[in-house]
Enzyme design. Sequence first.
Site, short mmCIF file in Angstrom:
data_model
loop_
_atom_site.label_atom_id
_atom_site.label_comp_id
_atom_site.label_asym_id
_atom_site.label_seq_id
_atom_site.Cartn_x
_atom_site.Cartn_y
_atom_site.Cartn_z
CB ALA A 210 -35.14 51.73 45.19
N GLY B 130 -32.09 49.96 41.36
CA GLY B 130 -33.48 49.76 40.54
C GLY B 130 -33.52 50.21 39.27
CD GLU C 285 -32.78 45.29 40.98
OE1 GLU C 285 -33.16 46.41 42.00
OE2 GLU C 285 -33.02 44.34 41.46
CD GLU D 151 -29.32 47.83 44.55
OE1 GLU D 151 -28.30 47.55 43.91
OE2 GLU D 151 -30.39 47.86 43.57
N1 COA Z 1 -33.42 58.03 45.83
C1 COA Z 1 -33.81 59.17 46.38
N2 COA Z 1 -32.98 60.19 46.27
C2 COA Z 1 -31.82 59.95 45.67
C3 COA Z 1 -31.37 58.74 45.15
C4 COA Z 1 -32.12 57.74 45.35
N3 COA Z 1 -31.89 56.49 44.88
N4 COA Z 1 -29.97 59.01 44.79
C5 COA Z 1 -29.83 60.38 44.94
N5 COA Z 1 -30.91 61.01 45.46
C6 COA Z 1 -30.87 62.58 45.92
C7 COA Z 1 -29.79 62.87 46.58
O1 COA Z 1 -30.29 62.55 48.08
C8 COA Z 1 -29.76 64.36 46.37
O2 COA Z 1 -30.85 65.10 46.78
P1 COA Z 1 -30.55 66.47 47.67
O3 COA Z 1 -30.15 67.37 46.72
O4 COA Z 1 -31.98 66.71 47.84
O5 COA Z 1 -29.82 66.36 48.93
C9 COA Z 1 -29.90 64.36 44.78
O6 COA Z 1 -30.49 63.28 44.53
C10 COA Z 1 -28.82 64.25 43.92
O7 COA Z 1 -27.82 63.26 44.42
P2 COA Z 1 -26.15 63.59 44.69
O8 COA Z 1 -25.75 62.33 45.25
O9 COA Z 1 -25.71 65.00 45.56
O10 COA Z 1 -25.96 63.86 43.02
P3 COA Z 1 -24.85 63.17 42.23
O11 COA Z 1 -24.90 63.88 40.77
O12 COA Z 1 -23.47 63.61 42.96
O13 COA Z 1 -24.52 61.79 42.29
C11 COA Z 1 -25.57 59.55 41.87
C12 COA Z 1 -25.77 60.91 41.51
C13 COA Z 1 -26.98 58.91 41.29
C14 COA Z 1 -24.53 58.98 40.92
C15 COA Z 1 -25.63 59.45 43.35
O14 COA Z 1 -26.75 59.98 44.01
C16 COA Z 1 -25.96 57.91 44.13
O15 COA Z 1 -25.01 57.26 44.08
N6 COA Z 1 -27.31 57.68 44.25
C17 COA Z 1 -27.46 56.36 45.10
C18 COA Z 1 -27.61 55.15 44.11
C19 COA Z 1 -28.05 54.06 44.74
O16 COA Z 1 -27.55 53.58 45.68
N7 COA Z 1 -28.97 53.52 44.35
C20 COA Z 1 -29.52 52.29 44.93
C21 COA Z 1 -30.71 52.40 45.54
S1 COA Z 1 -31.58 50.93 46.08
#
Ligand code: COA
Length: 693
Positions: free
Chosen positions: A63, A102, A105, A125
């Site tokens: 999400a 998501g 999911e 989450e």
């Molecule tokens: N929604 C919106 N933006 C997101 C996002 C999400 N779920 N997950 C990551 N981003 C954004 C970050 O804010 C960052 O933005 P920025 O460059 O403007 O600061 C960009 O994507 C890159 O994320 P970053 O974490 O720096 O990259 P990474 O390659 O080190 O890691 C992930 C990638 C996906 C592993 C990590 O971003 C992550 O764990 N995200 C959260 C996943 C999560 O909790 N999902 C559940 C949502 S309900």
Amino acid sequence: MAGSVSVKRAGEILVATLEHPPVNALSHAVRLGLMAALDAAAADPGVRALVLRGSGRNFSAGADVREFGRPFAAPELGEVIERTEAFDKPVVAALHGSALGGGLELALACHFRVALAGTRLGLPEVKLGIIPGGGGTQRLPRLVGARAALSVIAEARDLEPQEALRLGLLDRLVESDLEGAAVEFAQDIVRAGRAPRRTGSLDPPPAEENVFAEFARNVARRQRGFEAPQVAVQAVQLAYQVPFAQGLRRELEMCMKLLNGEQSRAQRHAFAVEREIAHVPGLAPDTPVRAIAAAAVIGAGVMGRGIALSLASAGLAVQLVARTAAAAHAAHAAIAKLCESQAARGGLSRAELERRLALISAVAELDPQRADLVVESISEDPQAKRTLFGQLGPTLKPQAILASNTSFLDLEVLARASGRPADVAGLHFFNPAHAMRLVEVVRTRETAPEVTATLLALARRLGKLPVLVGAREGFVANRMLSRRSREALFLLEEGALPEEVDAALTGFGFPAGPFAVQDLGGLDVVLATRRARFGSLSERERGADFLEQLTASGRLGQKSGSGWYRYDAERRAQPDPQVAALIERHSAERGRVRRAVPEAEILERCLYAMINEGARLIGEGVVPRPHEIDLIWLAGFGFPAYRGGPMYYADRVGLANVLGRLAHYRETVGAEFFTPAPLLEQLARAGRGFYDA
Ligand code: COA
């Protein structure tokens, strides 16, 4: 195609690709795009199956967290997911990079799943203070069983792709050409005439007896204070108690309730701050960085060894410089032992262990020409450090960086002593340095931007979380900590006992209280820092000489079996009547009438003293914004994530309220300690917070 999903045909298969950099978050546009792709696949009789994949580095990170906190625009994620599951042509998810939240999911609602080796599969989450709201808690147990689902959802553990294959979450795991493999898989399905296999229609495999109670107990202990993990256990259990459709509804209600709660708001703040911090105000993102291939660490104590190991873990060659050859030898042996224990716990392969150890040469003499970076980590003796910087300056290579691990000494002095201040900065690790993520990168007024950029990049390479701060006494971490420690000692003088102070702070959510933490680190170590700072202490702080008294009677903390507490053979802490007697005597000798100190006062004095200092740090420009401070406390000192960090917490309490209490303690404790910082006063009067300054 509307939104951020493109489609193309591969024979009878429609390939839909999420295209929403950087992580394919399932934002409104993507949800619309997915609906349009399903429409296209439904409308075209030539399309027999659908493959869903992600462009770039990920399938989808879930999400879009930026949409949280306001109503979701239709179609909501759950609707897209349910339509995907109900779709009457087979849908195959092709997963790579991250399939999280998501994203996973959505994949669980597809009828089949193919993944590339190395894919991260998880429902993290709870780290954002919520539970999955798109059916994850109902579908995952149906595929992998209660135990694995509970671990993934309530503990936020990623599933290894191999394990996911074995458990039946994945249908195929490939090493390369994911798209080709997924299309081929879809063609096989079509050819075999297989119908969509809907996860929601499956019965969950039988759950072990008591598995829910076991997880509820575990998360209550390991994630104390957090609401979401408890709710996650209840949600997974619903998959065993109510029909699927009802489970979906209940899950969404539970998710939304958490999403609108204080904890999730704070945890999302913590998540955002960690990303925000990577964008440093005033440091251009394209600032050049210097190449760092070989490093040296001077000082082979506990910190120096941890730093050397951390550098070697990232593949740097490290000279670890001790005072004598024998000390160097001992240091190398100690690092080897540390690695062995990591390997024994399964965190390190034998080959990796050997590689790291081979990169560290422990020596008694630095070869200055072989170091692109020197990290000084000798004891906190200002004179010795100055001399060392004076010696190193002229002998190091022209582009070499000279960093100090000092936690509070004046870096400007060291920078001047080196004769090359542009190359000097602080690199302040936290103990144990190989394990703690937080690193304060400290720049002086003269540190070259490229030196700052290089150290930030290097810290990230080490897997650390670097936070850039200015060079003032104690930087951010120790300066704020010292204010809390001060109040903790004053509270003892006034009537509290160590266990009462600790209980107030653990009740707030810290994993351990200030006195238990000191016992862990060693009271002799804490005393050494106190002595080094003695000149800058107030009269009353100097007089609160509990550490001197305790260490004089051999109480050094856990390592000597007693400190603020008494420890049994299992190192369990017990309040100690001898310590209580010592404290009471101390109060009496100073003519202080002891009183029962209410828990609320303990908390306010410990926390508001820190927060007030945080406001000063921002006011003085040591940090440009509250983000750095919150992150340092979250990552370095176990500030509870569900309270968002000290500055965020203060905003939630309301700065006018904080100001009122500071004014009260200025009267009762003293103006020297509780005069409100100008910034805090100004914001409070304007009805603003640190985050809407
Ligand atoms: N929604 C919106 N933006 C997101 C996002 C999400 N779920 N997950 C990551 N981003 C954004 C970050 O804010 C960052 O933005 P920025 O460059 O403007 O600061 C960009 O994507 C890159 O994320 P970053 O974490 O720096 O990259 P990474 O390659 O080190 O890691 C992930 C990638 C996906 C592993 C990590 O971003 C992550 O764990 N995200 C959260 C996943 C999560 O909790 N999902 C559940 C949502 S309900």
